[in-house]
Write a protein that holds these residues in place. Sequence first.
Motif, mmCIF file in Angstrom:
data_model
loop_
_atom_site.group_PDB
_atom_site.id
_atom_site.type_symbol
_atom_site.label_atom_id
_atom_site.label_comp_id
_atom_site.label_asym_id
_atom_site.label_seq_id
_atom_site.Cartn_x
_atom_site.Cartn_y
_atom_site.Cartn_z
ATOM 1 N N SER A 1 0.559 -1.494 -0.053
ATOM 2 C CA SER A 1 -0.121 -0.005 -0.086
ATOM 3 C C SER A 1 0.839 1.435 0.289
ATOM 4 O O SER A 1 0.676 1.978 -0.821
ATOM 5 N N ARG A 2 1.767 1.446 0.876
ATOM 6 C CA ARG A 2 2.608 1.952 0.888
ATOM 7 C C ARG A 2 3.201 3.045 -0.301
ATOM 8 O O ARG A 2 4.102 3.706 -1.050
ATOM 9 N N LEU A 3 3.975 1.601 -1.324
ATOM 10 C CA LEU A 3 4.275 1.410 -2.812
ATOM 11 C C LEU A 3 3.282 2.194 -3.341
ATOM 12 O O LEU A 3 4.551 2.848 -3.995
ATOM 13 N N LEU A 4 2.563 1.866 -3.138
ATOM 14 C CA LEU A 4 1.728 2.255 -4.373
ATOM 15 C C LEU A 4 1.373 4.415 -4.219
ATOM 16 O O LEU A 4 1.326 4.916 -5.225
ATOM 17 N N VAL A 5 1.161 4.063 -2.667
ATOM 18 C CA VAL A 5 1.147 5.877 -2.325
ATOM 19 C C VAL A 5 2.236 6.518 -2.902
ATOM 20 O O VAL A 5 1.917 6.979 -3.408
ATOM 21 N N GLY A 6 3.439 5.662 -2.651
ATOM 22 C CA GLY A 6 4.782 6.184 -3.129
ATOM 23 C C GLY A 6 4.540 6.714 -4.436
ATOM 24 O O GLY A 6 4.739 8.126 -4.969
ATOM 25 N N LEU A 7 4.253 6.126 -5.097
ATOM 26 C CA LEU A 7 4.291 5.877 -7.109
ATOM 27 C C LEU A 7 3.101 7.214 -7.026
ATOM 28 O O LEU A 7 3.641 8.125 -7.663
ATOM 29 N N VAL A 8 2.380 7.192 -6.346
ATOM 30 C CA VAL A 8 0.910 8.277 -6.919
ATOM 31 C C VAL A 8 1.308 9.265 -6.730
ATOM 32 O O VAL A 8 1.087 10.663 -7.118
ATOM 33 N N GLN A 9 2.361 9.283 -5.562
ATOM 34 C CA GLN A 9 2.524 11.293 -5.063
ATOM 35 C C GLN A 9 3.622 11.530 -5.875
ATOM 36 O O GLN A 9 3.718 13.186 -6.335
ATOM 37 N N SER A 10 4.769 10.128 -6.439
ATOM 38 C CA SER A 10 5.769 10.920 -7.272
ATOM 39 C C SER A 10 5.133 11.515 -8.506
ATOM 40 O O SER A 10 6.014 12.190 -9.178
ATOM 41 N N ARG A 11 4.468 10.929 -8.910
ATOM 42 C CA ARG A 11 3.881 10.611 -10.689
ATOM 43 C C ARG A 11 2.322 10.891 -10.567
ATOM 44 O O ARG A 11 1.410 9.425 -10.689
ATOM 45 N N PRO A 12 1.211 12.010 -9.598
ATOM 46 C CA PRO A 12 0.086 11.506 -10.268
ATOM 47 C C PRO A 12 -0.345 11.469 -11.512
ATOM 48 O O PRO A 12 -0.598 12.910 -12.414
ATOM 49 N N ALA A 13 -1.023 11.110 -11.448
ATOM 50 C CA ALA A 13 -1.752 11.136 -13.068
ATOM 51 C C ALA A 13 -2.861 9.879 -12.699
ATOM 52 O O ALA A 13 -2.832 9.185 -11.643
ATOM 53 N N ALA A 14 -3.815 10.226 -13.564
ATOM 54 C CA ALA A 14 -4.735 9.290 -13.925
ATOM 55 C C ALA A 14 -4.718 7.431 -14.317
ATOM 56 O O ALA A 14 -5.267 6.757 -14.308
ATOM 57 N N LEU A 15 -3.211 7.532 -14.583
ATOM 58 C CA LEU A 15 -2.924 6.395 -15.764
ATOM 59 C C LEU A 15 -1.689 5.884 -14.048
ATOM 60 O O LEU A 15 -0.612 6.813 -14.687
#
Length: 435
Positions: free
Chosen positions: A231-245
């Motif tokens: 879960s933290r890994l996913l959030v980290g990726l979202v925070q670093s590159r926020p995009a719909a994809l």
Amino acid sequence: MGLSRKEQVFLALLGASGVSGLTALILLLVEATSVLLPTDIKPSQPAGSGALSPAAVPGPGISSYTSNAAQAGESLQGCLEEALVLIPEAQHRKTPTFLGATAGMRLLSRKNSSQARDIFAAVTQVLGRSPVDFWGAELLAGQAEGAFGWITVNYGLGTLVKYSFTGEWIQPPEEMLVGALDMGGASTQITFVPGGPILDKSTQADFRLYGSDYSVYTHSYLCFGRDQMLSRLLVGLVQSRPAALLRHPCYLSGYQTTLALGPLYESPCVHATPPLSLPQNLTVEGTGNPGACVSAIRELFNFSSCQGQEDCAFDGVYQPPLRGQFYVEASYPGQDRWLRDYCASGLYILTLLHEGYGFSEETWPSLEFRKQAGGVDIGWTLGYMLNLTGMIPADAPAQWRAESYGVWVAKVVFMVLALVAVVGAALVQLFWLQD
């Protein structure tokens, strides 16, 4: 002139008494055998017998029943019924039963203490009305979870105490003790006996088992369990590159799925808020890039906090140098829903062991991935049960010298025969009519 009948009987009785007495004397000299006297507490199940076999409860942990606490209690019913089948009905009321909760409930207690209390109340109600001797439910600290796992492994391997070929109970050399590594869903633990003093006493657990004192280093990393890591890994990726994809380097190339964004941020392990520009549902596409996957995983650790410190693992946590052999609990989910995370899980465990705990090429061979140790399942539950029931005595097993039952019976018989023969000879001498 021959012996009279009286003299013949008298001599025969004397001979019988001599032979019986000599035989009894020889039996007295037979070497006794070392036996283990019962202690004032319940004796332990022999290590390695395989008789202690925990049953798995199907479904999620009790911390997942936040919307319906009553279901948390009912989820234990199947496991309880399975256990009752194995226990004689006459022993049900005498069978101590415990419930220990670990990292999942520790996280829930942080997030919503009232929900955690409701779940504990529900499981207590179900187990309390069952036909067993329920001792209560408790939330285990991370240090206790790691320490109990260490007890389980070393109890199963027989490295705490063993019965030698010479018929004595001995304590194996300290070098035979093994360390324990455990990867749970919400936390991960490391426990071992270091080669020197433990400088940070908050990481020290002390035991007295079988007459010997043990001081182990143990630390539990909350939020570094497999599920929370993902879960933290996913959030980290979202925070670093926020995009719909979202392009996920740890997912297989070409893999695509849709995830709800909100639940990712509900965990107490996540200290961020979702970007306002993103939709509720996020499309995630795998790129299959191991190098980028490891880089993203390393962002979950704070390695820089240990710079300049000798005995430090990560996140500024004290850890003495590794020592001895380590057992790691191996798991095989065998379900398709886990396949997408195998790459991330494997690279995470590799990063944790190598860069986090400090295993190197020299110490890597000391790691063993096992489901069992000496015939017992690896995990904290058996150590927890052994500790609560006193099935591992604090004092060393008492020694005594004893002879086998057969030798004892034979000795008594020949002593009685010797006594009867002597008394008979005396009676013949005193009361037999003279010829």
